[in-house]
Design an enzyme around this catalytic site. Structure first.
Site, PDB file in Angstrom:
ATOM      1  N   ASP A   1      36.470 -16.173 -14.286  1.00 32.23           N
ATOM      2  CA  ASP A   1      35.218 -15.934 -13.555  1.00 32.23           C
ATOM      3  C   ASP A   1      35.520 -16.037 -12.056  1.00 32.23           C
ATOM      4  OD1 ASP A   1      32.557 -15.357 -13.147  1.00 32.23           O
ATOM      5  OD2 ASP A   1      31.790 -17.047 -14.290  1.00 32.23           O
ATOM      6  N   ASP A   2      34.619 -15.502 -11.250  1.00 28.76           N
ATOM      7  CA  ASP A   2      34.828 -15.592  -9.799  1.00 28.76           C
ATOM      8  C   ASP A   2      34.566 -17.001  -9.293  1.00 28.76           C
ATOM      9  OD1 ASP A   2      32.107 -15.316 -10.337  1.00 28.76           O
ATOM     10  OD2 ASP A   2      31.695 -13.985  -8.649  1.00 28.76           O
TER      11      ASP A   2
ATOM     12  N   ASP B   1      29.861 -22.963 -10.114  1.00 25.89           N
ATOM     13  CA  ASP B   1      28.963 -23.523  -9.093  1.00 25.89           C
ATOM     14  C   ASP B   1      28.356 -24.824  -9.628  1.00 25.89           C
ATOM     15  OD1 ASP B   1      26.777 -24.040  -7.407  1.00 25.89           O
ATOM     16  OD2 ASP B   1      26.537 -21.949  -6.892  1.00 25.89           O
TER      17      ASP B   1
HETATM   18  O1  PRP Z   1      28.353 -22.559 -12.322  1.00 24.08           O
HETATM   19  P1  PRP Z   1      27.069 -21.825 -12.387  1.00 24.08           P
HETATM   20  O2  PRP Z   1      25.976 -22.478 -11.582  1.00 24.08           O
HETATM   21  O3  PRP Z   1      26.617 -21.539 -13.794  1.00 24.08           O
HETATM   22  O4  PRP Z   1      27.256 -20.447 -11.655  1.00 24.08           O
HETATM   23  C1  PRP Z   1      28.409 -19.659 -11.814  1.00 24.08           C
HETATM   24  C2  PRP Z   1      28.033 -18.280 -12.260  1.00 24.08           C
HETATM   25  O5  PRP Z   1      27.192 -17.692 -11.263  1.00 24.08           O
HETATM   26  C3  PRP Z   1      27.717 -16.417 -10.917  1.00 24.08           C
HETATM   27  O6  PRP Z   1      27.183 -15.434 -11.718  1.00 24.08           O
HETATM   28  P2  PRP Z   1      25.700 -14.880 -11.469  1.00 24.08           P
HETATM   29  O7  PRP Z   1      24.713 -15.727 -12.224  1.00 24.08           O
HETATM   30  O8  PRP Z   1      25.457 -14.758  -9.989  1.00 24.08           O
HETATM   31  O9  PRP Z   1      25.674 -13.505 -12.168  1.00 24.08           O
HETATM   32  P3  PRP Z   1      26.498 -12.174 -11.855  1.00 24.08           P
HETATM   33  O10 PRP Z   1      27.960 -12.565 -11.919  1.00 24.08           O
HETATM   34  O11 PRP Z   1      26.099 -11.251 -12.941  1.00 24.08           O
HETATM   35  O12 PRP Z   1      26.086 -11.705 -10.500  1.00 24.08           O
HETATM   36  C4  PRP Z   1      29.205 -16.528 -11.177  1.00 24.08           C
HETATM   37  O13 PRP Z   1      29.783 -15.262 -11.409  1.00 24.08           O
HETATM   38  C5  PRP Z   1      29.284 -17.439 -12.370  1.00 24.08           C
HETATM   39  O14 PRP Z   1      29.314 -16.729 -13.597  1.00 24.08           O
END
Ligand code: PRP
Length: 165
Positions: free
Chosen positions: A98-99, A102
């Protein structure tokens, strides 16, 4: 959506460099990754870079949609699960990409689906760190990361003129 004061803008060059660093790091963990599972959508770009570097040709997605503010994670909906083929032996030898982690909620959920996989992200905030095995750059919890695929070129007000009518 409220945004934090601190921002961490990432260029394509920087992201490529960081994702390649992640490839180096996970290559030192194992030379025999069976497959990548990438968490959409943010994981797609680093997964492309890591798969190229490590010549991993089996790429799977787990598709999630979540609704969150910068410091809280709301409900996560699983839109597509991981293929059963990759769940044998609880995902031993599988690399999850994953990128960003958070709050760590997405990672926690995906880990529960495939507990023995190796979880790797390019960036990690402190709350999410316990959920990942490998990451490249720590970013403080109160910082918003601007990824290059979300950005465009816009005029920037001179610093001296900021706030003037
Ligand atoms: O640790 P967390 O608080 O769960 O957040 C991390 C997630 O948030 C982002 O995805 P996002 O929900 O922005 O969706 P997307 O990648 O489809 O834009 C990121 O790519 C992770 O998958």
């Amino acid at each position: 959506m409220a945004l934090p004061d601190k921002s961490f803008p990432v260029s394509w060059d920087q992201f490529h460099r960081d994702a390649r660093a992640l490839a180096w790091r996970v290559a030192s963990v194992s030379k025999e990754w069976k497959a990548i599972v990438t968490i959409t959508r943010g994981g797609l770009v680093p997964a492309a870079i890591v798969s190229r570097e490590l010549e991993i040709r089996v790429i799977e997605t787990v598709c999630v949609a979540s609704y969150h503010d910068y410091d809280t994670q709301g409900q996560i909906n699983v839109l597509k699960k991981i293929s059963a083929d990759l769940l044998t032996d609880e995902g031993q030898g599988v690399l999850i990409i994953d990128d960003l982690t958070d709050t760590g909620k997405t990672a926690e959920l995906v880990r529960s689906m495939i507990p023995k996989a190796h979880f790797a992200t390019v960036y990690a905030k402190p709350k999410g760190m316990p959920q990942v095995d490998t990451f490249i750059t720590e970013v403080s919890q109160d910082t918003w990361i601007f990824f290059p695929w979300d950005m465009g070129f816009t005029y920037q007000e001179p610093i001296a003129g900021a706030g003037k009518g």
